[in-house]
Design an enzyme around this catalytic site. Sequence first.
Site, PDB file in Angstrom:
ATOM      1  CE  LYS A  46      57.742  75.724  64.800  1.00 13.24           C
ATOM      2  NZ  LYS A  46      56.795  76.778  65.148  1.00 13.24           N
ATOM      3  CD  GLN A 101      54.363  78.796  63.253  1.00 12.93           C
ATOM      4  OE1 GLN A 101      54.664  77.685  63.670  1.00 12.93           O
ATOM      5  NE2 GLN A 101      55.194  79.824  63.344  1.00 12.93           N
ATOM      6  CG  ASP A 128      55.421  77.467  70.784  1.00 10.82           C
ATOM      7  OD1 ASP A 128      56.556  77.014  70.597  1.00 10.82           O
ATOM      8  OD2 ASP A 128      54.714  77.964  69.887  1.00 10.82           O
TER       9      ASP A 128
END
Length: 289
Positions: free
Chosen positions: A49, A93, A116
Site C-alpha cells: 500500500k 490493518q 477502507d
Amino acid sequence: MTNIADGKALASKIYEQISSEVDGLSKIPMLVVIITNDNEAGQIYVRNKQRACEKTGILSETIELDANVSEKELIGNILKLNKDELVDAILVQLPLPPHIDTERVLNAISPKKDADGFHYINAGKMFTGQIPNTVACTPKGIIRLLDEYKVKLEGLNAVVIGRSNIVGKPIAQLLLQRNATVTMCHSKTKNIETFTKNADLIVCATGQPEFLKGDMVKDGVIVIDVGISRKDGKLCGDVEFETVAPKASLITPVPGGVGPMTVAMLVQNTLDLTKKHIEDNQKKYITFL
Ligand code: NDP
C-alpha cells in the site's frame, strides 16, 4: 474464448490518473496506516500500500504498535489522527490482536477519514443507497474491473460466495445496485453447485483454496476470484483456475486480478477523501469570510 482480466494493468492505469490529479491539488494527500507488530501478513500488505501511494505522490505513514497495545491506546492514536489537519485518510490493518474489539476500533476512525470504507456510517450509507465518503476497496475494485471489461451487470444472475462485511456483503450490494439478481452463498449453503451452475457471474470470497471447480460452473461464466491462499507453498485463489478458466468468458487470475485492484482503490479512496477535505476547508473559509 477466455478473457483474463488484468487487474495489474488496470491498477497501473488508475495510478497514472491519480498521479496527475494529485499534481493539481492544493494539498498533498496523506494516508496513515496503523498496524500491530504481530500482524506478519499485514506487514506485506502495508508495504504494498505504501509503494502504491509513493507511485502517485501520496504521502503515507505507518504507525506500528506493540501487539499488547490496549484498545484505549489504539483508539487514542486514531482520535489524534482524526484531529490532525494533515491526515486525510486512516487505515487500521486487520486482523487486530484478539483482545481488541475490531468494530470499536474501526468505528473510532472519522467517517471522513475512513480509507477502507468500513465505518458503519459509510457502510450504512452504501447499503441504504446514499453516497458514502468511501466504499470498501475490494468490492469497489471488482466493480471497476467489471466496468473496464464492459460487463453489463443489469439482469445478470450473480452468485456471491462468502458473506464477510469486507467483501461478500458489500459486493452483493454493489451488484444489486447495478440491477444484477444476487444470490448469496456461505458455509451453510446446501448443494452450492445448484446455484453456481446457473450463475452468469460468480464472485468467490471464501478463503478456501481452489474451492470453485470447472464442473460447478456453466460455459461463458464470469468469475471473480477474491481469495488469497497458499497451496503447496504456491499462491492461489478460491478458484481452480485450470478447470474453470476454459469455461469462463472472463476470469480474474491470482495473483494479478482482484489484489492489485484492492490496493488501487485504497489509493483512490485516499485521493477522494483529500478532495473532500479541500472542498470542506474552502467552504469553511468562505463561511468565515
Ligand atoms: P472471511 O473468512 O471473513 O469470510 C469467508 C466467507 O466464506 C464466510 O462468509 C464463510 O461462510 C464463507 N465460506 C467459508 N467456507 C466456505 C465453504 N466451504 N462454502 C461456502 N462458503 C464458505 O473472509 P474474507 O471475506 O475476509 O476473505 C475471503 C478471502 O478473500 C480470503 O482468502 C482473503 O484472504 C481474501 N481477500 C482478498 C482480498 C484481495 O484484495 N484480493 C481482500 C480481502 C480478502 P460463513 O459466513 O458461513 O462462515
